[in-house]
Design an enzyme around this catalytic site. Structure first.
Site, PDB file in Angstrom:
ATOM      1  N   GLY A 114       0.821  -1.205   0.000  1.00  0.00           N
ATOM      2  CA  GLY A 114       0.000   0.000   0.000  1.00  0.00           C
ATOM      3  C   GLY A 114       0.851   1.250   0.000  1.00  0.00           C
ATOM      4  O   GLY A 114       2.003   1.218  -0.449  1.00  0.00           O
ATOM      5  N   GLY A 164       5.239   4.993  -8.731  1.00  0.00           N
ATOM      6  CA  GLY A 164       6.059   3.803  -8.993  1.00  0.00           C
ATOM      7  C   GLY A 164       5.198   2.547  -9.013  1.00  0.00           C
ATOM      8  O   GLY A 164       5.274   1.723  -9.933  1.00  0.00           O
ATOM      9  N   HIS A 165       4.344   2.400  -7.996  1.00  0.00           N
ATOM     10  CA  HIS A 165       3.443   1.236  -7.959  1.00  0.00           C
ATOM     11  C   HIS A 165       2.535   1.224  -9.195  1.00  0.00           C
ATOM     12  O   HIS A 165       2.254   0.170  -9.761  1.00  0.00           O
ATOM     13  CB  HIS A 165       2.536   1.289  -6.727  1.00  0.00           C
ATOM     14  N   LYS A 225      13.420  -0.758  -7.997  1.00  0.00           N
ATOM     15  CA  LYS A 225      13.907   0.051  -6.868  1.00  0.00           C
ATOM     16  C   LYS A 225      14.427  -0.853  -5.754  1.00  0.00           C
ATOM     17  O   LYS A 225      15.486  -0.629  -5.195  1.00  0.00           O
ATOM     18  CB  LYS A 225      12.772   0.943  -6.359  1.00  0.00           C
ATOM     19  N   MET A 248      11.080   7.028  -6.324  1.00  0.00           N
ATOM     20  CA  MET A 248       9.829   7.023  -5.550  1.00  0.00           C
ATOM     21  C   MET A 248       9.819   5.867  -4.576  1.00  0.00           C
ATOM     22  O   MET A 248      10.248   4.759  -4.897  1.00  0.00           O
ATOM     23  CB  MET A 248       8.641   6.933  -6.493  1.00  0.00           C
ATOM     24  N   SER A 283       7.513   4.557  -0.767  1.00  0.00           N
ATOM     25  CA  SER A 283       6.494   4.879   0.243  1.00  0.00           C
ATOM     26  C   SER A 283       7.142   5.527   1.461  1.00  0.00           C
ATOM     27  O   SER A 283       6.489   6.246   2.204  1.00  0.00           O
ATOM     28  CB  SER A 283       5.752   3.615   0.677  1.00  0.00           C
TER      29      SER A 283
END
Ligand code: PAF
Length: 283
Positions: A31, A36-37, A151, A186, A188
């Site tokens: 999440g 990026g996701h 990443k 990027m 989280s």
């Protein structure tokens, strides 16, 4: 987008899809979605006709002093982003659904890493936690294609090794890093950075670019490439480098001479946040 919390519901929905001859693409995440996701979703979408994204903050991959409790969680926002990018199913199990009763895994998938290097040396048990949850998710979703981000290159490399070693019939795709306008990869965890740390954090991608320029100019010595990158990091206050290393792409072992396909990996602490970045050297 369907949001499904139960393993049985997900299995039933995917079985119906497969009976009709459909293929399944899978994007596992914890999440806190960012661009990026969403690029991983595009890669899955291009290769399959139904895209499943999992959103699960996996307790098994966090060490005792890591940020499991603080890890950003916002399922409503993740759901909206996933829907906007065309995800068909968000699988968001609670801990009990994946690790019943004890909240732990009675069996784990442990990578053979001899010696443990890089993140494996700094975060004991982390990759066993990652591989265990990914193996479970692979068995639950049974995707044709699964997409991971470059990443986290060490994670992606180990998942590729696990997929081969345990004979998962899954096409693995490693999608390129998506960067902010100033070069920061990027992640989280970028939300942990203060405004000032955010500026220092640019040094990671700058260091990689400087090393890459030296490579393009003909430098092949790993030592020389590493020194060029480390000099950039050392010059930036507020950045503590854990490693800046040229490695080969299969097992991420250090090399003496860089070659096309070699990877330069960097990990550094900016404030209390550990940031990871890397580049793959071209021909
Ligand atoms: O990269 C991540 O977000 C996680 O490590 C993964 C692959 C979803 C496993 O929990």
């Amino acid at each position: 987008v369907h949001v499904i919390q139960h393993v049985d519901h997900l299995r039933a929905l995917l079985a119906e899809h497969r009976v009709r001859g459909g293929t399944v693409g899978f994007v596992p995440t914890m999440g806190a979605l960012h661009a990026g996701h969403l690029s991983l979703v595009d890669a899955a979408r291009a290769r399959s006709d139904l895209v499943v994204m999992s959103v699960f903050v996996n307790p098994l991959q966090f060490g005792p002093n890591e940020d499991f409790a603080a890890y950003p969680r916002d399922l409503a926002a993740d759901r909206a982003q996933a829907a906007s990018r065309g995800v068909d199913v968000v699988f968001a199990p609670d801990t009990e659904a994946l690790y019943p009763k004890t909240g732990a895994a009675p069996v784990r998938v442990i990578p053979e890493l001899d010696p443990p290097r890089w993140e494996a040396a700094v975060r004991p048990g982390h990759f066993a936690g990652v591989l265990t949850v990914v193996a479970k998710l692979f068995n639950i979703v049974r995707p044709d294609v699964a997409v991971f981000g470059q990443k986290d290159i060490q994670q992606a490399t180990l998942i590729r090794a696990m997929t081969a070693a345990l004979d998962f019939p899954i096409d693995l795709v490693i999608a390129p890093i998506v960067r902010e306008a100033d070069g920061l990869a990027m992640s989280s965890r970028n939300v942990y950075l203060s405004a000032e740390e955010r500026i220092h954090a640019r040094a990671l991608s700058r260091a990689l670019r400087v090393a890459e320029e030296r490579w393009r100019a003909g430098e092949r010595s790993a030592d020389a490439l590493e020194s060029a990158g480390k000099a950039v990091l050392d010059a930036e206050t507020g950045v503590r480098t854990d490693y800046f290393a040229v490695v080969e792409p299969e097992r991420l072992e250090p090399v003496g001479r860089a070659a096309p396909g070699s990877i330069i990996m960097v990990t550094a602490r900016v404030g209390r946040t550990r940031l990871l970045d890397n580049i793959i050297l071209g021909a």
